[in-house]
Design an enzyme around this catalytic site. Structure first.
Site, mmCIF file in Angstrom:
data_model
loop_
_atom_site.group_PDB
_atom_site.id
_atom_site.type_symbol
_atom_site.label_atom_id
_atom_site.label_comp_id
_atom_site.label_asym_id
_atom_site.label_seq_id
_atom_site.Cartn_x
_atom_site.Cartn_y
_atom_site.Cartn_z
ATOM 1 N N GLU A 331 0.791 -1.393 -0.150
ATOM 2 C CA GLU A 331 -0.023 0.037 0.108
ATOM 3 C C GLU A 331 0.885 1.345 -0.266
ATOM 4 O OE1 GLU A 331 -3.949 -1.386 2.837
ATOM 5 O OE2 GLU A 331 -1.975 -0.650 3.707
ATOM 6 N N CYS A 332 0.549 2.330 -0.795
ATOM 7 C CA CYS A 332 1.250 3.455 -0.785
ATOM 8 C C CYS A 332 2.895 3.511 -0.950
ATOM 9 C CB CYS A 332 0.515 4.391 0.143
ATOM 10 S SG CYS A 332 0.785 5.892 -0.303
ATOM 11 N N GLY A 333 3.476 3.656 0.058
ATOM 12 C CA GLY A 333 4.800 3.863 0.308
ATOM 13 C C GLY A 333 5.366 2.289 -0.018
#
Length: 459
Positions: A331-333
């Site tokens: 997720e994301c990072g």
């Protein structure tokens, strides 16, 4: 039975909610109370301060992302053993998903949990007008219970006394104190290095200073009294009921670069029978050998890119784990870390894991922010086309994708639907942060995929 809870709400963003919340928590701790923290909305950073002050893991409460019964259950579960629960609001008190209703707002959380509200009002450059603001907040909706006010940004004790007199006369609520304009108490390290600072206890002197400042100008004893309310009426949803051990282990990346996880996501994985084990890519640690699943959460890989780039052992082990078929959510990072490279705002390019074709470019302006409805896609082990979940997106970077790559899922926000992320067999990756409480079937599907993978390996 009575218990104590208090929502700390603001008239708008930037009114001093977080400083005030942390200070009140620290002041209550100084008086020997056990405090449980909560944060309205999907923010990851403020709860980490709450956790550092109280020594108890702070939780996110969100009335848009999950059912109201789930909100009540989370409050009841986490508040056990605490003398008082402090719930920090988000944005302005009535700001939520839509300007036309309370959904997702701090006001709605206060109503769902039947919690008294302490309203922080920015009183800079006003006197009697402050009473008009409080009155407006009292009358916009009938559900919330505003029990007290804190005047922020006051210029002097004289100014405070004028504001206090006006509010108390017109609004029939006590003004419990004030915070001065020039107090110069900036929260240190608003995100970078926050986790290591907390782990090393470096913020303790700051918390102590804040507690002393708050205690000087705010009546903390009165605040504690006003927080008295009824126990949350909890109808157990069965969400966190402990299931049978599934014999699988999910490795979770956790360090200063990767630390954006909803506590309930981790607890739901455990409740559904998975064992969690943690490792640090930032310390060049490999994916633990016993891992049957991999969770790479959000965080700030761009801030640590210069370090991450050299940690070949960690990168190679993640590459090997995903390539070997381990069911992985990034997720994301975590998603950014799996791409070919991250380019800083200065244009320096740092090679990353390289599992996902395409590059990430950081920018100074916000690229995306807001709630997301998530719709699954064909072949996604986590969420199929018949399923939906809810989550949140917040990032300052863009992903330059290679033509023809499969998307992980579709998301719907304020500006309509868009295809998002990257999907390849056992890898689901993208910018959106999932909240598993919005659809626990995600947890079941992930664990079953891990069980299936483990059986295949053991054959």
């Amino acid at each position: 039975m009575s218990t104590r809870r208090l929502v700390i709400a603001g008239t708008g963003s930037g009114v001093g909610k977080t400083t005030c919340t942390i200070g009140i928590m620290a002041a209550l701790q100084q008086k020997g109370y056990t405090v449980q923290g909560f944060k309205c909305g999907p923010d990851y950073i403020d709860p980490s301060y709450h956790t550092a002050v109280t020594g108890r893991i702070s939780r996110n409460l969100d009335s848009w992302m999950f059912e109201h019964d789930t909100v009540r259950e989370m409050v009841a579960r986490a508040s056990k053993g605490a003398d008082i629960s402090i719930i920090e609001g988000v944005m302005g008190f009535y700001d939520g998903k839509s300007p036309l209703e309370n959904t997702g707002s701090t006001a709605e959380i206060s109503m769902i949990t039947e919690s008294p509200v302490l309203l922080i009002v920015n009183c800079a450059s006003m006197a009697r007008s402050a009473a008009a603001i409080v009155k407006g907040f009292q009358t916009l909706a009938t559900g919330p219970n505003i029990v007290g006010v804190i005047a922020n940004q006051v210029g002097s004790v004289g100014h405070y006394n004028i504001v206090k007199a006006a509010i108390e006369q017109e609004c029939n609520v006590p003004v419990l104190g004030y915070m001065k304009r020039e107090q110069d108490i900036d929260i240190p390290s608003r995100h970078l290095g926050l986790i290591p600072a907390i782990e090393r206890g470096e913020l303790n002197p700051f918390f102590e200073k804040l507690a002393n400042l708050i205690s000087e100008t705010i009546d903390v004893d009165r605040l504690y009294e006003l927080a008295e309310t009824t126990e949350v009426v909890e109808e157990p949803t069965g969400l966190f009921e402990q299931r049978e051990d599934q014999g699988v282990c999910i490795a979770v990346a956790k360090d200063a670069a990767f630390n954006f996880y909803y506590q309930e996501n981790l607890e739901l994985l455990e409740a559904h029978g998975a064992k969690l084990t943690y490792f640090s890519p930032l310390k060049n640690e490999e994916v633990p050998a016993e891992a049957d699943g991999l969770y790479l959460g959000g965080g700030f890989p761009e801030e640590f890119a210069a370090e991450l780039v050299h940690h070949e052992r960690a990168k190679a082990s993640i590459q090997e784990a995903v390539t070997s078929g381990i069911p992985t959510l990034a997720e994301c990072g975590g998603f950014m870390y799996l791409t070919e490279s991250i380019a800083s705002t200065e244009g320096v390019e740092y090679p990353m894991v390289g599992l996902i074709p395409g590059k990430i470019t950081m920018q100074k302006k916000l690229a995306a922010l807001g709630y997301r409805e998530i719709f699954g896609t064909e072949g996604n082990f986590l969420i199929n086309p018949n399923q939906q979940a809810k989550g949140h997106e917040f990032h300052y970077s863009t992903y330059e994708r290679t033509e023809g790559l499969p998307y992980a899922y579709e998301t719907k926000g304020r500006f309509g639907k868009k295809q998002e992320g990257y999907l390849k067999e056992n890898l689901v990756a993208g910018y959106t942060h999932f909240h598993f409480a919005s659809n626990p079937e995600i947890v079941e599907r992930w664990i079953q995929a891990c069980v299936h993978h483990k059986r295949k390996v053991l054959k």
